[in-house]
Design a protein around this motif. Structure first.
Motif, PDB file in Angstrom:
ATOM      1  N   SER A  55       0.890  -1.002  -0.183  1.00  0.00           N
ATOM      2  CA  SER A  55       0.111  -0.569  -0.097  1.00  0.00           C
ATOM      3  C   SER A  55       0.757   1.194  -0.352  1.00  0.00           C
ATOM      4  CB  SER A  55      -1.256   0.229   1.329  1.00  0.00           C
ATOM      5  OG  SER A  55      -1.716   1.525   1.312  1.00  0.00           O
ATOM      6  N   VAL A  56       0.683   2.301  -0.868  1.00  0.00           N
ATOM      7  CA  VAL A  56       1.069   3.400  -1.132  1.00  0.00           C
ATOM      8  C   VAL A  56       0.186   4.571  -0.516  1.00  0.00           C
ATOM      9  CG1 VAL A  56       2.718   5.447  -2.162  1.00  0.00           C
ATOM     10  CG2 VAL A  56       2.463   2.575  -2.662  1.00  0.00           C
ATOM     11  N   VAL A  57       0.834   5.722   0.168  1.00  0.00           N
ATOM     12  CA  VAL A  57      -0.305   6.742   1.106  1.00  0.00           C
ATOM     13  C   VAL A  57      -0.087   7.807   0.847  1.00  0.00           C
ATOM     14  CG1 VAL A  57      -2.232   7.484   2.074  1.00  0.00           C
ATOM     15  CG2 VAL A  57      -1.887   4.911   2.319  1.00  0.00           C
ATOM     16  N   LEU A  58      -1.012   8.696  -0.871  1.00  0.00           N
ATOM     17  CA  LEU A  58       0.418   9.812  -0.112  1.00  0.00           C
ATOM     18  C   LEU A  58      -0.888  11.008  -0.076  1.00  0.00           C
ATOM     19  CD1 LEU A  58       0.200   9.485  -4.358  1.00  0.00           C
ATOM     20  CD2 LEU A  58       1.692   9.270  -2.619  1.00  0.00           C
ATOM     21  N   THR A  59      -0.118  12.083   0.775  1.00  0.00           N
ATOM     22  CA  THR A  59      -0.865  12.878   1.756  1.00  0.00           C
ATOM     23  C   THR A  59      -0.809  14.203   0.414  1.00  0.00           C
ATOM     24  OG1 THR A  59       0.096  12.549   3.340  1.00  0.00           O
ATOM     25  CG2 THR A  59      -0.986  14.203   3.902  1.00  0.00           C
ATOM     26  N   SER A  60      -2.129  14.379   0.392  1.00  0.00           N
ATOM     27  CA  SER A  60      -2.687  15.374  -0.850  1.00  0.00           C
ATOM     28  C   SER A  60      -3.649  16.524   0.465  1.00  0.00           C
ATOM     29  CB  SER A  60      -3.407  15.164  -2.164  1.00  0.00           C
ATOM     30  OG  SER A  60      -4.124  16.585  -2.511  1.00  0.00           O
ATOM     31  N   SER A  61      -3.944  17.261   0.326  1.00  0.00           N
ATOM     32  CA  SER A  61      -4.862  18.225   1.052  1.00  0.00           C
ATOM     33  C   SER A  61      -6.065  18.356   0.249  1.00  0.00           C
ATOM     34  CB  SER A  61      -4.127  19.678   0.018  1.00  0.00           C
ATOM     35  OG  SER A  61      -4.841  20.405   0.594  1.00  0.00           O
ATOM     36  N   ALA A  62      -7.080  19.179   1.173  1.00  0.00           N
ATOM     37  CA  ALA A  62      -8.186  19.520   0.945  1.00  0.00           C
ATOM     38  C   ALA A  62      -8.433  20.091  -0.577  1.00  0.00           C
ATOM     39  CB  ALA A  62      -9.233  20.635   2.003  1.00  0.00           C
ATOM     40  N   ALA A  63      -7.438  20.799  -0.712  1.00  0.00           N
ATOM     41  CA  ALA A  63      -6.947  21.680  -2.249  1.00  0.00           C
ATOM     42  C   ALA A  63      -6.542  21.226  -2.771  1.00  0.00           C
ATOM     43  CB  ALA A  63      -5.697  22.587  -1.420  1.00  0.00           C
ATOM     44  N   GLY A  64      -6.387  19.792  -3.205  1.00  0.00           N
ATOM     45  CA  GLY A  64      -6.232  18.665  -3.660  1.00  0.00           C
ATOM     46  C   GLY A  64      -7.856  18.263  -4.844  1.00  0.00           C
ATOM     47  N   LEU A  65      -8.857  18.691  -3.719  1.00  0.00           N
ATOM     48  CA  LEU A  65      -9.767  18.340  -4.695  1.00  0.00           C
ATOM     49  C   LEU A  65     -10.800  19.423  -4.320  1.00  0.00           C
ATOM     50  CD1 LEU A  65     -11.003  15.175  -1.665  1.00  0.00           C
ATOM     51  CD2 LEU A  65      -9.825  14.946  -4.310  1.00  0.00           C
ATOM     52  N   PRO A 112     -11.268  12.702   1.929  1.00  0.00           N
ATOM     53  CA  PRO A 112     -11.099  13.638   2.620  1.00  0.00           C
ATOM     54  C   PRO A 112     -11.515  13.349   4.561  1.00  0.00           C
ATOM     55  CG  PRO A 112     -13.333  13.525   0.987  1.00  0.00           C
ATOM     56  CD  PRO A 112     -12.216  11.962   1.002  1.00  0.00           C
ATOM     57  N   ILE A 113     -10.496  13.867   4.900  1.00  0.00           N
ATOM     58  CA  ILE A 113     -10.802  14.307   5.911  1.00  0.00           C
ATOM     59  C   ILE A 113     -10.580  15.566   6.509  1.00  0.00           C
ATOM     60  CG2 ILE A 113      -9.376  13.738   8.620  1.00  0.00           C
ATOM     61  CD1 ILE A 113      -7.840  11.076   6.824  1.00  0.00           C
ATOM     62  N   LEU A 141      -4.939  11.070   0.370  1.00  0.00           N
ATOM     63  CA  LEU A 141      -5.444  11.446   1.864  1.00  0.00           C
ATOM     64  C   LEU A 141      -5.805  12.952   1.551  1.00  0.00           C
ATOM     65  CD1 LEU A 141      -3.709   9.982   4.749  1.00  0.00           C
ATOM     66  CD2 LEU A 141      -6.107   8.936   4.622  1.00  0.00           C
ATOM     67  N   HIS A 142      -6.951  13.911   1.969  1.00  0.00           N
ATOM     68  CA  HIS A 142      -6.998  14.776   1.565  1.00  0.00           C
ATOM     69  C   HIS A 142      -7.071  15.421   3.322  1.00  0.00           C
ATOM     70  CE1 HIS A 142      -6.271  14.255  -2.591  1.00  0.00           C
ATOM     71  NE2 HIS A 142      -6.803  13.053  -2.133  1.00  0.00           N
ATOM     72  N   PRO A 143      -6.246  16.658   3.928  1.00  0.00           N
ATOM     73  CA  PRO A 143      -6.964  17.063   5.426  1.00  0.00           C
ATOM     74  C   PRO A 143      -7.610  18.368   4.930  1.00  0.00           C
ATOM     75  CG  PRO A 143      -4.408  16.460   5.235  1.00  0.00           C
ATOM     76  CD  PRO A 143      -5.021  15.704   3.738  1.00  0.00           C
ATOM     77  N   THR A 144      -8.221  19.014   5.541  1.00  0.00           N
ATOM     78  CA  THR A 144      -8.605  20.022   6.157  1.00  0.00           C
ATOM     79  C   THR A 144      -7.450  20.843   6.664  1.00  0.00           C
ATOM     80  OG1 THR A 144      -9.938  21.724   6.955  1.00  0.00           O
ATOM     81  CG2 THR A 144      -9.733  20.014   7.803  1.00  0.00           C
TER      82      THR A 144
END
Length: 178
Positions: free
Chosen positions: A52-62, A171-172, A99-102
C-alpha cells in the motif's frame, strides 16, 4: 509506504505569482511526493507481496482555492500521480490512495501568509482571526489544532488494510470540500 511533502507560501493572485514561487511549490509539494514514490516503489515491488502507498494531498487537491493556485495545482497533481500509480501498480497488488486533510495545526499554516489568506480584510491577522475564518470553511465544527493530526492518523492503517481500495481520495476535512 506514506509520502507527505508540503510547504505553504504567501498568497498571490495567479497571474501575479512569481515564477520562482510557483516552481518551489511544485518542486516540493508534488515532485517531493513523486521522488518518495520513485525511491520506495521498487522496494515494494521487489518484496513480491503487494502493498500500500498512501500519498498526502490536501482539501486543496479536491477543490480550487483563490490566492494559492500554486499550492492547489501541486496538490491536484498529487491526485493525478496517485491515480497513475494506482493503475500501474494494481497488477502487482499494490494499492495507492490519497488523503485530503483540512487545515492542520502545524507551522506550515501557522504563519502570517496563511493568516492573510484566511483573513484578507484584517489589517494584521493573527492566529485568533485565522482560527475563526478557518473553522468557518468546515461544515463540522473543527477548530484548527483540536484533533486534525489525530484524525488523520487512523486513516493510513485503514487504507493500508483495505484490500480492495485503490485509486481513492479520502477527505479528512470536516466537510470543507462539500
Amino acid at each position: 509506504m506514506s509520502a507527505n511533502a508540503g510547504i505553504a507560501s504567501n498568497p498571490y493572485l495567479s497571474h501575479e505569482l512569481p515564477p520562482a514561487t510557483w516552481n518551489q511549490m511544485i518542486d516540493i509539494n508534488l515532485t517531493g511526493v513523486w521522488n518518495t514514490t520513485r525511491v520506495a516503489v521498487p522496494h515494494i515491488l521487489a518484496g513480491g507481496r503487494g502493498g500500500s502507498v498512501v500519498l498526502t494531498s490536501s482539501a486543496a487537491g479536491l477543490k480550487g482555492y483563490a490566492h494559492i493556485s500554486h499550492y492547489t495545482a501541486a496538490k491536484h497533481g498529487v491526485v493525478g500521480l496517485m491515480r497513475s500509480l494506482a493503475s500501474e501498480l494494481a497488477p502487482s497488488s499494490i494499492r495507492v490512495n490519497s488523503l485530503h486533510p483540512t487545515q492542520v495545526d502545524t507551522p506550515m499554516i501557522q504563519n502570517e501568509g496563511t493568516y492573510r489568506i484566511f483573513s484578507p480584510d484584517h489589517p494584521n491577522p493573527g492566529r485568533a482571526e485565522f482560527e475563526v475564518a478557518s473553522t468557518a470553511t468546515n461544515k463540522l465544527p473543527h477548530p484548527v489544532g483540536r484533533g486534525g493530526r489525530r484524525q488523520q492518523r487512523p486513516a493510513v492503517p485503514r487504507l493500508r488494510r483495505g484490500r480492495y481500495i485503490t485509486g481513492a481520495t479520502l477527505p479528512i476535512d470536516a466537510g470543507t470540500t462539500l
